[in-house]
Design an enzyme around this catalytic site. Structure first.
Site, short mmCIF file in Angstrom:
data_model
loop_
_atom_site.label_atom_id
_atom_site.label_comp_id
_atom_site.label_asym_id
_atom_site.label_seq_id
_atom_site.Cartn_x
_atom_site.Cartn_y
_atom_site.Cartn_z
N LYS A 135 0.63 -1.18 -0.28
CA LYS A 135 -0.18 0.17 -0.17
C LYS A 135 1.26 1.44 0.03
O LYS A 135 2.11 1.24 0.61
CB LYS A 135 -0.82 0.31 0.90
CG LYS A 135 -1.76 1.20 1.12
CD LYS A 135 -3.21 1.31 2.58
CE LYS A 135 -4.08 2.54 2.99
NZ LYS A 135 -4.23 2.11 3.68
N SER B 64 -8.98 2.49 3.03
CA SER B 64 -8.06 3.33 1.79
C SER B 64 -7.40 2.04 1.18
O SER B 64 -6.43 2.63 0.46
CB SER B 64 -6.93 3.84 2.83
OG SER B 64 -6.88 3.64 4.35
N GLY C 210 -10.41 1.94 10.92
CA GLY C 210 -11.26 2.33 10.99
C GLY C 210 -12.55 1.05 9.54
O GLY C 210 -13.39 0.96 9.19
N GLY C 211 -11.61 -0.27 8.88
CA GLY C 211 -12.11 -0.40 8.33
C GLY C 211 -11.44 -0.74 6.95
O GLY C 211 -11.89 -1.51 5.80
N SER C 212 -9.96 -0.04 6.46
CA SER C 212 -8.90 -0.16 5.38
C SER C 212 -8.58 -1.60 4.40
O SER C 212 -8.32 -1.66 3.84
CB SER C 212 -8.35 1.06 5.91
OG SER C 212 -9.13 2.27 5.99
#
Length: 576
Positions: free
Chosen positions: A139, A214, A236-238
């Site tokens: 990433k 993200s 938060g869930g990325s």
């Protein structure tokens, strides 16, 4: 009659205004030049990938790329280790496939050409790590020496980092070959994948859908088959959104199980909602192999803040029946028909396999989402977040949030009070963006700790091993995640609690789900609920996942549960 002569102050003011406009124009022009150069570098990287793959195919025309790409990570690793599959063949098979997926989805931001040099240094007979010869994707926000970590910000272009993150260092010591960096949304605080530099990344399964974020570039690349193993982050869930939306698996570990040294955060210094770095792959066994490789002495010595907990093989390979808590909804974000069905079908499969399923009652998710998660991330009133955007060309869909963040506390309080009777969730969003005093922040942290202890107490009272719960899905239409920040409730809960959680695809959206969606109203029946119904619609055939949760530091048990779910779903699909 003589014409009026402008006064000296007026001339000076006019000149100053023109000078300011000129300076602003020059700055904007310079920023756009940097964007253009970054896009050109991205294109050159793709051309280098194409050139490298063509040269390899000319020299090795008999290599069956398709058969290499069909192997799971454990199968691939075994063949590389025993010498039956040369690392060079694997590398160029994935470079070729990654190039194809990048052209289709715009998921790759940089090709790491030095990976070809690393490949040449893989020598037969040398000590081999568990990921020896495996090409991996990284990433954008995870530091790789000599490459930018832009977070989608123009100001970060042409600022190559001096050192690999600890994660990348350990990967290399385990023999892995990082070969591409992947796209992210601007600032990382979004579960879409779009920024001004590299543009929008699309879902490889349906181009009109977001890949999530993200870690959206990773999701698109792995979901399309262009990477066998990738790494992202999750606050938060990325990790989980891209995995669920693109039909792959991901593990968000406990926040400090893997090193975050050299991993850039969307909001640096924020401690209320715990971030984590984790792996993404096509299947659970690949995630387990990755964790075995990473939880090693190199990880523990390079970052002494990581607890020295090697991978617990006994827990992962256990076959004892599990006692599993579950819930179908958090009563904050109404699940889509496909989400609810995914949990019900998985529950039935687990019960038929001999596991015990126990209903679990969640705490007040309205309070937790706004008071712990939103307020926790923006505890300084959004000051740190706003600073990230200073000097940037475009603020995008954050404009309304910027406006709210810039308001004084008294006005935020007033607006929250005015909107509460009519739009209660908007009222809570505004209230959560108040700047906190140090005393208020410490009080919040204490409250979060107490909430976590209460959650664990309920978990242990029910004598649970793990938890099964919904995952937002199917993939939303492109552009909709930025309108639906409130829909992160299912994922962000486990960042607040700092529990390990994984995502496993279990079904696909059906025509029947689409028919039921027409009756979707949500729990609040507000603009967000209506927008979410639209975002879900017309997604027949797209994957739908569930979340598998364990208590802190129990990643191996989480993976074992994920593997059980994956195996049962595969058996069911084979029978069908």
């Amino acid at each position: 009659m003589r014409a009026a002569v402008p006064s000296l102050p007026a001339v000076l003011c006019g000149s100053a205004g023109l000078l300011l406009l000129l300076l602003r124009w020059r700055r904007w022009r310079g920023l756009w030049r940097k964007v253009k150069e970054a896009r050109e570098r991205q294109e050159r990287g793709l051309e280098q990938m194409d050139k490298a793959v063509r040269a390899f195919r000319q020299q090795h025309p008999s290599v069956n790329m398709v058969s290499i790409l069909s192997l799971s990570l454990p199968e691939l690793s075994k063949k590389i280790q025993d010498g039956s599959l040369p690392p060079e063949h694997v590398f160029y098979a994935y470079v070729g496939k990654a190039l194809q997926i990048a052209r289709e989805t715009n998921c790759i931001t940089e090709y790491m050409q030095e990976s070809e040099i690393q490949l040449q240094h893989t020598k037969p007979g040398e000590k081999k790590g568990l990921l020896y010869g495996v090409p991996v994707s990284i990433k954008d926000s995870i530091n790789c020496q000599g490459h930018d970590s832009t977070l989608g910000f123009v100001k970060n272009i042409d600022k190559p980092v001096a050192e690999d993150s600890v994660l990348v260092q350990v990967l290399k010591r385990q023999g892995a070959i990082p070969f591409v960096k992947t796209n992210v949304p601007q600032s990382l605080i979004s579960y879409d994948c779009n920024n001004l530099i590299f543009g929008q990344t699309c879902n490889p399964l349906l181009y009109t859908r977001t890949p999530g974020g993200s870690s959206g570039g990773e999701g698109a690349l792995i979901g399309g088959g262009g990477s066998i193993l990738g790494f992202g982050t999750d606050v938060g869930g990325s990790l989980r959104f891209p995995a669920a939306f693109c039909g792959i698996c991901a593990l968000k570990p406990t926040g400090n199980r893997l090193s975050k040294k050299g991993v850039i955060s969307g909001i640096s210094g924020q401690k209320s909602v715990t971030a984590a770095v984790g792996p993404m792959a096509k299947d659970v066994e690949s995630l387990a192999l990755c964790m075995r490789a990473l939880l090693c002495e190199d990880m523990f010595s390079l970052d002494s803040t990581v607890p020295p907990l090697p991978f617990n093989e006994e827990v992962y390979s256990s076959t004892r029946p599990l006692r599993i808590g579950y819930y179908e909804t958090d009563f904050f974000t109404m699940p889509s028909p496909a989400m609810r069905r995914a949990v019900r079908e998985t529950k039935q499969l687990l019960e038929e396999a001999g596991h015990t399923l126990v209903p679990f009652e969640l705490p007040d998710m309205d309070y937790l989402t706004f008071n712990f998660c939103f307020r926790g991330i923006f505890a300084d009133g959004g000051v740190s977040f706003l600073k990230k955007f200073e000097g940037e060309l475009e603020k995008g869909s954050f404009r309304i949030f910027f406006w709210l963040m810039k308001l004084p506390n008294w006005l935020k309080t007033l607006l929250s009070w005015i909107t509460k009777p009519f739009v209660p969730r908007l009222s809570n969003v505004i209230r959560s963006m108040r700047a906190n005093t140090v005393e208020e922040l410490w009080s919040l942290h204490h409250e979060i700790e107490e909430s976590c202890h209460q959650f664990i107490t309920q978990w242990k009272r029910l004598n649970l091993d793990v938890m099964l719960c919904p995952m937002l899905g199917p993939a939303l239409r492109i552009g909709y995640p930025t309108k639906l920040s409130v829909a992160v409730s299912y994922t962000m809960l486990y960042n607040s609690l700092d529990f390990p959680v994984g995502v496993v695809p279990v079904t696909m959206a059906t025509d029947e789900d689409e028919k039921e969606l027409k009756n979707y109203q949500g729990y609040f029946r507000d603009w967000w609920d209506r927008t979410l119904a639209t975002a879900f619609s017309s997604a027949e055939g797209m994957p739908v996942a569930v979340q598998c949760v364990a208590l802190p530091w129990q990643e191996e048990l989480c993976l074992r549960f994920m593997k059980e779910v994956e195996t049962l779903v595969m058996k069911k699909n084979m029978i069908v």
